[in-house]
Write a protein that holds these residues in place. Structure first.
Motif, PDB file in Angstrom:
ATOM      1  N   SER A 490       0.823  -1.209   0.000  1.00  0.00           N
ATOM      2  CA  SER A 490       0.000   0.000   0.000  1.00  0.00           C
ATOM      3  C   SER A 490       0.857   1.259   0.000  1.00  0.00           C
ATOM      4  N   HIS A 491       0.277   2.350  -0.547  1.00  0.00           N
ATOM      5  CA  HIS A 491       0.877   3.668  -0.386  1.00  0.00           C
ATOM      6  C   HIS A 491       0.500   4.165   1.007  1.00  0.00           C
ATOM      7  N   VAL A 492       1.474   4.692   1.727  1.00  0.00           N
ATOM      8  CA  VAL A 492       1.252   5.181   3.091  1.00  0.00           C
ATOM      9  C   VAL A 492       1.749   6.614   3.170  1.00  0.00           C
ATOM     10  N   VAL A 493       0.960   7.494   3.785  1.00  0.00           N
ATOM     11  CA  VAL A 493       1.337   8.909   3.901  1.00  0.00           C
ATOM     12  C   VAL A 493       1.228   9.357   5.356  1.00  0.00           C
ATOM     13  N   ILE A 494       2.318   9.942   5.850  1.00  0.00           N
ATOM     14  CA  ILE A 494       2.295  10.573   7.183  1.00  0.00           C
ATOM     15  C   ILE A 494       1.821  12.003   6.999  1.00  0.00           C
ATOM     16  N   ARG A 495       0.726  12.375   7.660  1.00  0.00           N
ATOM     17  CA  ARG A 495       0.170  13.719   7.490  1.00  0.00           C
ATOM     18  C   ARG A 495       0.939  14.727   8.345  1.00  0.00           C
ATOM     19  N   SER A 496       2.232  14.809   8.057  1.00  0.00           N
ATOM     20  CA  SER A 496       3.103  15.753   8.767  1.00  0.00           C
ATOM     21  C   SER A 496       4.284  16.062   7.870  1.00  0.00           C
ATOM     22  N   THR A 497       4.705  17.325   7.871  1.00  0.00           N
ATOM     23  CA  THR A 497       5.858  17.711   7.049  1.00  0.00           C
ATOM     24  C   THR A 497       7.175  17.526   7.801  1.00  0.00           C
ATOM     25  N   ASN A 498       7.094  17.313   9.122  1.00  0.00           N
ATOM     26  CA  ASN A 498       8.316  17.133   9.923  1.00  0.00           C
ATOM     27  C   ASN A 498       8.065  16.101  11.024  1.00  0.00           C
ATOM     28  N   PRO A 499       7.786  14.844  10.634  1.00  0.00           N
ATOM     29  CA  PRO A 499       7.490  13.824  11.649  1.00  0.00           C
ATOM     30  C   PRO A 499       8.744  13.403  12.408  1.00  0.00           C
ATOM     31  N   SER A 500       8.562  12.910  13.622  1.00  0.00           N
ATOM     32  CA  SER A 500       9.689  12.428  14.427  1.00  0.00           C
ATOM     33  C   SER A 500      10.186  11.093  13.855  1.00  0.00           C
TER      34      SER A 500
END
Length: 561
Positions: A490-500
């Motif tokens: 699957s394609h996975v996206v973190i909804r953050s521009t600067n995740p830890s």
């Protein structure tokens, strides 16, 4: 406890209390073997699920949402015609068997009152749902049509007279009897008593028989104990039992011996069934709906893998092209030694220290034509290499595409299967049904939502249409995109521009879980900003290219929603 006659007694008792006097508000058939009748009773809507699924047949009130197909089936239309607006007169069980009757009062087309009976048989692969006219005994329709070639005893087709399944020569446990007293006296041990109870009493499953046998053997007053056992199903205290060995089962009440088990209690039998069957039934529904899709995929993969073998053989043949050129040049050099009608000639190979080389000839061709034939074969093989390599890449890409869809189906919900089917129709692998009516547009479903330990939202595409929308429509260009390396997923996206770093790690574990590598321990996962993704013109759904990625090695793990 299995869904035996006693458990059926418990669910019938619950349904009769909640639904009797209610009016049918809506009828739908979200899945081929399942019907949902929404009944308005006591100022509340109750979605009543009737399932003739061979693996999970049951009757219950359900709170699990469902999605109707774009076009209702003929069975659905018949049920709507006869049942919408009908009043539930009574819900009853046939003896102590796994057969339930729902009796409706309604009016026919002339406005005269009539009584209809919906008969639900909960019998594994023989499960069925039949609507019968009470006055004539004729079947109006069944969810599964059973002809004489399938069953000589019972014909389950519209217009046929409804005949109950053959009755077993067993005692109805709810009728006055003393059979249990004799069986207890004759029993050798617990297992022997449980077995003989099953042989003598109607609707007694293995687990129920074991429980009753245990209660009777420990009792000082058999009639009281026996009656208390029956009363459990009139006033159930539903529970899911999780054994120490990981086995999970459900029961209408807590068993005597549950010291090493974890018990989860529920307010109603229906709530218990929702909890127990939620994931199992969902996977089975997806598998059932995916039948046609899987068949198409397997056929296409079979064709493509056969094509790859053929193309690889062509490349292997092309690798020997120089041998044809050498034979052509030798024949041209020694053309004077050839005579018409020769089938073979041995000539010195000046490319190999003049070692003798046998060359086959076509006797019907002239010497010069024989030489030309070898040059033609050489040129054909040389020019085919580029084309074969191109076809080999396209075929391998298609194999990867179908393998990706196969892995998506394993984790798909029913709504995802519908989108996968539409995708294959758009790609021309499944023919669209022609009908006079305009096809209703299916709204794309949303990607699944999960949250990392710090609360960051992570979105997961469950099929290629979702993957494309997620990566190129929903995601912000500076958010982080993840995908397993070199395998379907699957394609996975973190909804953050600067995740830890921890969030990226958890999202990578999620990407590995929703991939073909979910059963592996060390799965490579690429991650990069969304803006570095690119979809080539004409590429299949879900296909992207990228560069500048970083890679993590993780163990697959599913996050909480």
């Amino acid at each position: 406890m299995s869904f035996d006659g006693f458990f059926t007694h418990a669910i019938v008792h619950e349904l009769d209390q909640k639904l009797t006097t209610g009016r049918v508000a809506k009828v739908s058939q979200p899945y081929p073997a399942e019907l949902i009748i929404t009944i308005r009773a006591h100022r509340k809507n109750y979605p009543l699920l009737l399932s003739a699924n061979p693996t999970y047949p049951r009757v219950q009130i359900t709170d699990i949402p469902y999605k109707n197909p774009a076009v209702p089936t003929n069975f659905t239309m018949t049920m709507r015609k006869y049942l919408e607006g009908a009043i539930v007169n009574k819900i009853e069980q046939v003896d102590n068997d796994r057969i339930i009757k729902i009796i409706f009062d309604t009016r026919d087309e002339l406005g005269d009152t009539q009584q209809l009976i919906l008969i639900i048989e909960i019998m594994a692969r023989h499960s069925n749902i039949s609507l019968v006219n009470h006055k004539t005994g004729k079947i109006i329709d069944t969810i599964k049509h059973v002809g004489s070639d399938q069953n000589r005893v019972r014909l389950l087709l519209p217009g046929a007279t409804f005949v109950m399944p053959p009755k077993q020569d067993k005692v109805n446990p709810y009728l006055p009897n003393q059979v249990y007293s004799d069986l207890v006296r004759q029993a050798e041990d617990l297992q022997d008593l449980a077995r003989t109870l099953q042989q003598h009493y109607q609707g007694l499953g293995k687990d129920s028989a074991q429980e009753l046998a245990q209660e009777l053997l420990q009792s000082d007053n058999l009639p009281t104990t026996y009656q208390q056992f029956l009363n459990h199903f009139n006033n159930p205290t539903p529970v899911i039992i999780k054994q120490a060995n990981g086995k999970t089962q459900f029961a209408a009440f807590s068993p005597i011996d549950a010291s090493e088990a974890t018990l989860q209690h529920f307010d109603s039998v229906s709530a218990l069934l929702d909890a127990f069957y939620a994931n199992k039934a969902e996977q089975d529904r997806s598998k059932e709906l995916a039948g046609q899709v899987l068949k198409v995929i397997k056929n296409e993969l079979k064709k493509d893998r056969r094509k790859v073998k053929k193309l690889q053989q062509q490349l292997k043949d092309a690798a020997t092209a120089n041998e044809y050129r050498v034979r052509g040049e030798i024949l041209t050099t020694y053309l004077s030694k050839l005579t018409p009608g020769m089938k073979e000639i041995e000539l010195p190979n000046f490319y190999n220290d003049n070692q003798p080389l046998k060359i086959k000839l076509s006797p019907e061709l002239s010497p010069s034509r024989n030489a030309q034939k070898y040059f033609t074969k050489y040129n054909k093989l040389k020019t085919s290499v580029e084309y074969v390599n191109e076809q080999l890449k396209l075929t391998n890409d298609e194999i990867q595409y179908f393998e990706n869809i196969e892995s998506q189906i394993k984790l798909a919900a029913p709504a995802d299967i519908q989108e996968i089917k539409l995708e294959l129709q758009d790609q021309g692998y499944i023919k669209k049904k022609k009908s006079g009516k305009k096809q209703r547009k299916v709204k794309p479903s949303a990607p699944d939502e999960f949250h990392t330990s710090d609360g960051t939202l992570v979105l997961v595409g469950k099929n290629n249409r979702q993957n494309d929308r997620l990566s190129f429509k929903i995601a912000n260009k500076n958010e982080i995109w993840l995908h397993v390396k070199d395998i379907p997923g699957s394609h996975v996206v973190i909804r953050s521009t600067n995740p830890s770093d921890k969030t990226i790690l958890e999202a990578a574990e999620l990407a590995a879980y929703f991939s073909k590598g979910r059963d592996s321990d060390n799965v490579p996962v690429d991650y990069l900003p969304v803006k570095q993704l690119h979809k080539p013109n004409g590429a299949k759904p879900g296909f992207v290219i990228f560069r500048g990625q970083k890679t993590l090695y993780v163990t697959p793990h599913k996050l909480g929603k």
